[in-house]
Structure formats: structure tokens, C-alpha cells
Design an enzyme around this catalytic site. Structure first.
Site, mmCIF file in Angstrom:
data_model
loop_
_atom_site.group_PDB
_atom_site.id
_atom_site.type_symbol
_atom_site.label_atom_id
_atom_site.label_comp_id
_atom_site.label_asym_id
_atom_site.label_seq_id
_atom_site.Cartn_x
_atom_site.Cartn_y
_atom_site.Cartn_z
ATOM 1 N N ARG A 298 -11.751 1.877 2.963
ATOM 2 C CA ARG A 298 -11.350 0.811 3.875
ATOM 3 C C ARG A 298 -12.585 0.274 4.610
ATOM 4 N NH1 ARG A 298 -7.222 -2.775 5.029
ATOM 5 N NH2 ARG A 298 -6.457 -2.625 7.157
ATOM 6 N N THR B 67 -3.576 -8.958 -1.196
ATOM 7 C CA THR B 67 -4.033 -7.652 -1.575
ATOM 8 C C THR B 67 -3.642 -7.544 -3.034
ATOM 9 O OG1 THR B 67 -3.566 -6.977 0.669
ATOM 10 C CG2 THR B 67 -3.447 -5.241 -0.955
ATOM 11 N N THR C 49 -8.145 -4.942 -1.171
ATOM 12 C CA THR C 49 -7.791 -6.207 -0.536
ATOM 13 C C THR C 49 -8.970 -6.891 0.140
ATOM 14 O OG1 THR C 49 -6.227 -7.180 1.047
ATOM 15 C CG2 THR C 49 -7.210 -5.103 1.682
ATOM 16 N N ASN D 165 -7.710 -8.842 2.636
ATOM 17 C CA ASN D 165 -6.703 -9.199 3.644
ATOM 18 C C ASN D 165 -6.044 -10.506 3.222
ATOM 19 O OD1 ASN D 165 -5.031 -8.875 5.791
ATOM 20 N ND2 ASN D 165 -6.410 -9.803 7.270
ATOM 21 N N GLU E 252 -10.645 -8.558 7.215
ATOM 22 C CA GLU E 252 -9.867 -7.353 7.529
ATOM 23 C C GLU E 252 -9.838 -7.047 9.021
ATOM 24 O OE1 GLU E 252 -7.417 -5.893 5.258
ATOM 25 O OE2 GLU E 252 -9.226 -6.163 4.069
ATOM 26 N N ASP F 285 -6.643 -7.112 10.854
ATOM 27 C CA ASP F 285 -5.676 -6.005 10.812
ATOM 28 C C ASP F 285 -5.738 -5.149 12.086
ATOM 29 O OD1 ASP F 285 -4.479 -6.670 8.459
ATOM 30 O OD2 ASP F 285 -5.358 -5.068 7.275
ATOM 31 N N SER G 145 -3.999 -0.045 8.075
ATOM 32 C CA SER G 145 -3.546 -0.758 6.873
ATOM 33 C C SER G 145 -2.111 -0.383 6.564
ATOM 34 C CB SER G 145 -4.455 -0.347 5.705
ATOM 35 O OG SER G 145 -3.949 -0.822 4.489
ATOM 36 N N SER G 146 -1.495 -1.171 5.689
ATOM 37 C CA SER G 146 -0.179 -0.803 5.150
ATOM 38 C C SER G 146 -0.256 -0.476 3.662
ATOM 39 C CB SER G 146 0.811 -1.954 5.343
ATOM 40 O OG SER G 146 1.102 -2.113 6.694
#
Ligand code: GLY
Length: 608
Positions: A142, A417, A435, A437, A456, A459, A488-489
Site C-alpha cells: 500500500r 482499482t 489501485t 484509487n 490514494e 483514502d 483501504s477496502s
């Protein structure tokens, strides 16, 4: 809501009227179908079986669509991604003797070329791995906030969130993680050289590839943004005009960048000319990225989240993704419900899913953040006592207003993503979601690097209690801090049965990623769908706030919808939600069943 309206990929590539033809016309080579197809051997699951009875509640058109949904089958190995050429790059590596990790790295680089909205060098993501020796692993690549980042950086002097600052400017860019992530995976568990696995991507960038309608639909959504930056327009517009299907997209700058990485490894990206180009562009445009940020970037090997559901083991993403924790919390809450009897799309199923999600997202939005900075109470959130307590608050006859659920502030986050899945002939399985985003991130490319940079940073919580650009509200656990990773998801998941990989699943789509992954699992495990039906079936989503339940067309009959409305449910119709590029492995035969989500027409499942 701060920030521009960025079109969602879900909208961009939802089923559209018949494709227009490009100037030279095009046809995806029949070869692809030939590579993908594999006759079903004796003993395999019967993919021609009648629709499971659990689908009886679905609208007739949905049943008809699911009736025709069949996965691609292969005996040894399978790759599924949102872009057919990236899938074929992975299959090529597998056929050359590479393992699933080699192929996953090849797909990751290939998608950076042929799926540039989402596949990336300038973003980050997560990889969930099951090794043939039984180990389950998780790689966190990430993005990180730059060292000069501050909690209030997206607010003005009055403390108001400045629209677009976290999405349209270099301040939105987190330190990218993809190149180091792919490098780390390959170095530790791959068998091939970086040059070998990057070769397909370099060729696709240097020689170009013919755009299909599914590719063009995605590019089209951002062509106005491309026009604002000459170095972007020079690549992603055709003499100032949007590309049409059948034209060739050549990315010479990106080919050069990829060659630098293939020659110099991750150092070329983080310590060499590529980092220098990004930092120079950032400095010239008001950003805060520094060479120190790039040189200090690290990826993390973590223990994946694990939970049990109806005899299956779920292996998924731990924080700084909320994905695995929230998925498992929802599964814990719904565990006792007789979904198989209630049926797919029934009033009971949809409302219990909505209520379980409402409660799990309240927790997600309140408690989760980068574990390097905040404590994540995972054990408590995933305990059976907590699930029982939440289940007891679900009302028998009506919707629970989100305001009555405690968790504190609301949230969820950014979108666009891409997910892909790989299994090899040895039994190694890799599930990747990565991703930028939003589609194409900040829609800017640094100099002649040829790749888009992420946004990102959106987020993170720009301000507690205020929606981010995706309309989501977050708390202080996810506030900006230097070196922190935004929550993140993304939910790259491997479902295990009897100690072996059974289902590889995941999706794009912000917080809806969790719902998409959840429903793919339920569709297979509880409703008896084949994997293609499972990913094609219309979906729903609830994320605490807003109060509404998001539904795709074809999930509910009008009668079911009216019954739910009478119980106090409100609905937000969405054209399309998520895109699960999934693989199911038949436990009896080992046959690999691949499913490209119908919502990604440029995607492909292929194997051998
Ligand atoms: N940016 C989407 C996610 O990480 O969930």
C-alpha cells in the site's frame, strides 16, 4: 462532498449498447477463446446443471442471465484479470514454467500497460498468497503518506476541506508501492527473473496493443482530463481526440520506464531516474514528495486475516486494509442465518445482509487504520460474542436507522482499482488487488515516465466527519500522518476447503469491494452457483452511511423491493458494482474454473 465527480469504472464499463467499430474494425482473436476453452473431463462438477433452487427468488431476467453463465475451465492453471492481454501474459509465463507468483507479477506489470486506469506502477495494493506447501501469506504494498504530510493538509486556513486537493493535485499522491511489492513477491517466492516476467508488459508498451470497446469505454471517461496535460494527451489521445476501438495504443515512455525497472530492479524506481522525475514534477506542481520518501519506502509481509464460514476458511487482507476484517465480521454475524433456504435475492437474505453490513461497517469506519500507527481491535471485532451482540440488535420486522448504530463516525473510501487471480499447476494461488484509487489516479504523469500517479491520499480522513471524494466519512484512526498508509477496502481473498484453495476472489469498487467479495463467497457456498454465476449475479451493498442499500438492477423483484421499502429500507440504484475476476478449483478433480466478471468486457479467464 469535496473533490470532483470522477466517473466510476463501475459506471464506465457497465454493459452498454452494441459496441461501435473502430476505423479499421477489430475482432478479438479467436485464439483467445481457443486458449481459454478446455473440455470438461469426466468426474468434474456438472457446469450444465439446472439453476440451483436458491436462485428461485431472483427476477426472471436474472435467472435467464445466470442460466447462460458458465466458467472457463482448464486442467492445470488459470489466470483471470480485467484485461485479456494481461491474462494472456500470465498464461504465457505459466506455460513457460513459471509459478503463480511469477505469473501474478507478469500480470501486474501487463495491467499497468493494458489497463492503465487501474493497473499501475504509480499506485499500490495487496497480494494474498497460498503456497503449495500450505503457508498463507499476505504482502502489503500500500502507498505511504509522504514525510511532509500533515493531518490538516487537505483543509484551508478555516479548517474546511479544499475540494480536489486530495484527488486532483500532487498533494493527493502517496508514495507508490507497486514496483517494490511485485519485486518483493518475485524475489521471495517466484522462480523467474524480473526480465522474464516483465517481457510481456514491455512488448505491449513498446509495440502497442489494439484497443477493444471495453478499453475505450474506460479511457473515454477521462479524456477531458487527459487533454489538460500535454504529456498525457500525447499518449492517451489520438491527435487530441479520444481513441476508438480498433486503434493501437503505443506507450514508448512507459516501455522505457519498464525497461529501466527490468534492468535495475526496484532501485531504478525508488532511488534512480524514475523517482527523480516524479519528485521533480511534484515539486513543480505544489506537491510534497521527496527522494527521501521514495528511498525510505518499504513493503510488509503480514499474517493474513483468517476466519471460518460454513466449513470454509477465509484468508484475506489485514489492516491497513479494512477488507478482510470487515468481510470476516459480516460472515461472523450472518453465520447462523439460513441463506440457502431464504434464497438469493429474497427479502430475508437482502435485509439480513444489509443489517450485518451496516453494523460491520460502523466498526470498520470507527476502529480501523494503519496498524503501524493505531491499534486495530481485530480479535474483539471478529469474536463470536461481538457477532452475537450485533446480531441481537437486528430488528425482526424493520430496518435499523444507521443513526441508532454506535461505532462513531462513518466512512469507507476511494474507488477504481482492479483485481486478478492466478492458480498454477502446483497448487500455488495468488489473489491480487491493486489501485491508483480513482480512475487514472490524479490523471497526471510525471514528465516522460509514462505512468499515472495515484490519488490514494484521498483514502485518508481529510477531516473527521467530512466525506472524502468518494462520499465517505471517516474518523481519526485513519487521519493523515507522515509515513502512514491510508485505510483501504481492498479484499484479495482465498477461500480454502480441506486445506486447499477453493475460491480466489476480490474486486475493485471502494467500500463495495467488501460486499462484492462477500457475495461471491455466499453465491458459491450458500446458493450453490457456479463461479461464473457467482460473479455475474447482481449485487447489493450497505456501508452504514449513507442509510440506503445500494442495489444493482436484477437483484430484487419489484414485489421484494416494495416489501423491503415497507420495512423502512431505502435504495440507491447503481448501474454496476465491482468486478470479481475469480477462480474456483473443483476439489474433486482439481479442474480450474475461471470467471471474468461480465462487468469487465475487456477481461478474460484463460488457462491451460
Ligand atoms: N482506493 C481504494 C481502496 O484502497 O480501497
Amino acid at each position: 462532498m469535496p473533490g470532483r465527480h470522477t466517473p466510476r469504472l463501475d459506471e464506465a464499463s457497465a454493459p452498454k449498447p452494441p459496441a461501435r467499430r473502430g476505423p479499421r474494425g477489430w475482432r478479438r482473436p479467436l485464439l483467445i477463446a481457443a486458449i481459454a476453452a478446455f473440455g470438461t473431463p469426466a468426474g468434474a462438477r456438472n457446469l450444465e446443471a439446472p439453476l440451483p433452487t436458491a436462485i428461485a427468488h431472483a427476477p426472471a431476467a436474472t435467472r435467464a442471465m445466470l442460466e447462460k453463465s458458465r466458467p472457463v475451465t482448464a486442467q492445470h492453471a488459470m489466470v483471470v484479470s480485467a484485461q485479456h492481454l494481461a491474462t494472456l501474459a500470465g498464461v504465457q509465463i505459466l506455460k513457460q514454467g513459471g509459478n503463480a507468483i511469477d505469473a501474478a507479477v507478469a500480470v501486474g506489470y501487463a495491467e499497468a500497460v493494458v489497463h492503465p486506469c487501474c493497473g499501475n506502477l504509480g499506485g499500490g495494493g495487496f497480494m494474498t498468497i497460498h503456497l503449495k506447501d500450505g503457508r498463507n501469506l499476505f504482502l502489503n504494498f500500500r502507498e505511504k503518506a509522504p514525510l511532509k504530510a500533515t493531518p490538516g493538509m487537505f483543509q484551508d486556513a478555516h479548517g474546511d476541506v479544499v475540494p480536489g486537493r486530495s484527488t486532483d493535485s500532487y498533494l493527493g499522491v502517496g508514495v507508490p508501492g507497486t514496483v517494490m511489492g511485485l519485486d518483493a513477491a518475485l524475489a521471495k517466492y517466484g522462480t523467474m527473473s524480473l526480465k522474464q516476467v516483465m517481457a510481456p508488459a514491455i512488448k505491449l508498451a513498446r509495440d502497442g496493443y489494439v484497443l477493444e470497446q471495453g478499453d475505450v469505454d474506460i479511457l473515454d471517461d477521462s479524456s477531458g482530463d487527459f487533454a489538460r496535460h500535454p504529456n498525457v494527451a500525447a499518449i492517451f489521445l489520438d491527435h487530441g481526440k479520444p481513441f476508438v476501438a480498433g486503434q493501437r495504443l503505443v506507450q514508448k515512455d512507459l516501455a522505457h520506464t519498464l525497461e529501466l525497472i527490468a534492468d535495475g530492479g526496484a532501485d531504478a524506481f525508488y532511488k534512480g531516474p524514475i523517482a527523480r522525475a516524479v519528485v521533480a514534477a511534484s515539486e513543480a506542481r505544489g506537491g510534497i514528495l521527496s527522494m527521501q520518501d521514495f528511498a525510505g519506502y518499504t513493503v510488509q509481509w503480514e499474517k493474513p486475516i483468517e476466519c471460518r464460514y460454513h466449513g470454509y476458511t477465509i484468508i484475506s487482507a489485514p489492516p491497513p486494509s479494512s477488507g478482510g476484517t470487515t468481510l470476516c465480521e459480516i460472515l461472523q454475524i450472518i453465520q447462523p442465518y439460513p441463506f440457502a433456504r431464504w434464497g438469493y435475492g429474497s427479502v430475508q437474505t437482502v435485509r439480513h445482509l444489509a443489517e450485518a453490513e451496516r453494523r460491520a461497517f460502523a466498526d470498520r469506519n470507527t476502529y480501523l487504520g494503519d496498524p503501524a500507527f493505531v491499534h486495530n481491535p481485530i480479535a474483539r471485532l471478529l469474536s463470536s460474542e461481538h457477532a452475537a451482540r450485533l446480531r441481537a440488535t437486528i430488528l425482526p420486522d424493520r430496518a435499523t436507522p444507521s443513526s441508532e448504530i454506535q461505532g462513531s463516525l462513518g466512512a469507507a473510501e476511494g474507488n477504481h482499482t482492479t483485481h486478478y487471480s492466478v492458480i498454477d499447476r502446483y497448487g500455488n494461488a495468488v489473489s491480487v488487488t491493486y489501485t491508483l484509487n480513482f480512475l487514472f489516479g490524479i490523471r497526471q504523469i510525471a514528465g516522460d515516465t509514462g505512468f499515472f500517479l495515484n490519488d490514494e491520499m484521498d483514502d485518508f480522513t481529510s477531516k473527521p466527519g467530512v466525506a472524502n471524494a468518494a462520499g465517505l466519512v471517516q474518523g481519526t484512526a485513519n487521519e493523515v500522518q507522515p509515513g502512514k498508509r491510508p485505510l483501504s477496502s481492498m479484499t484479495p481473498t482465498i477461500v480454502m476447503k480441506g486445506g486447499k484453495p477453493y475460491l480466489l476472489t476480490g474486486s475493485p469498487g471502494d467500500a463495495t469491494i467488501i460486499s462484492t467479495t462477500l457475495q461471491s463467497i455466499l453465491n458459491v457456498v450458500d446458493f450453490g452457483m457456479n463461479v461464473q454465476q457467482a460473479v455475474n449475479a447482481p449485487r447489493m451493498h450497505q456501508q452504514w452511511y449513507p442509510q440506503a442499500v445500494w442495489i444493482e438492477p436484477g437483484l430484487l423483484t419489484p414485489v421484494s423491493q416494495r416489501m423491503l421499502q415497507a420495512m423502512g429500507y431505502t435504495f440507491k440504484p447503481v448501474r454496476a458494482m465491482g468486478a470479481d475476476e475469480a477462480i474456483l478449483i473443483d476439489p474433486a478433480t482439481g479442474i480450474r474454473e475461471g470467471a471474468n466478471d461480465r462487468r469487465r468486457p475487456a477481461g478474460l479467464a484463460a488457462g491451460y
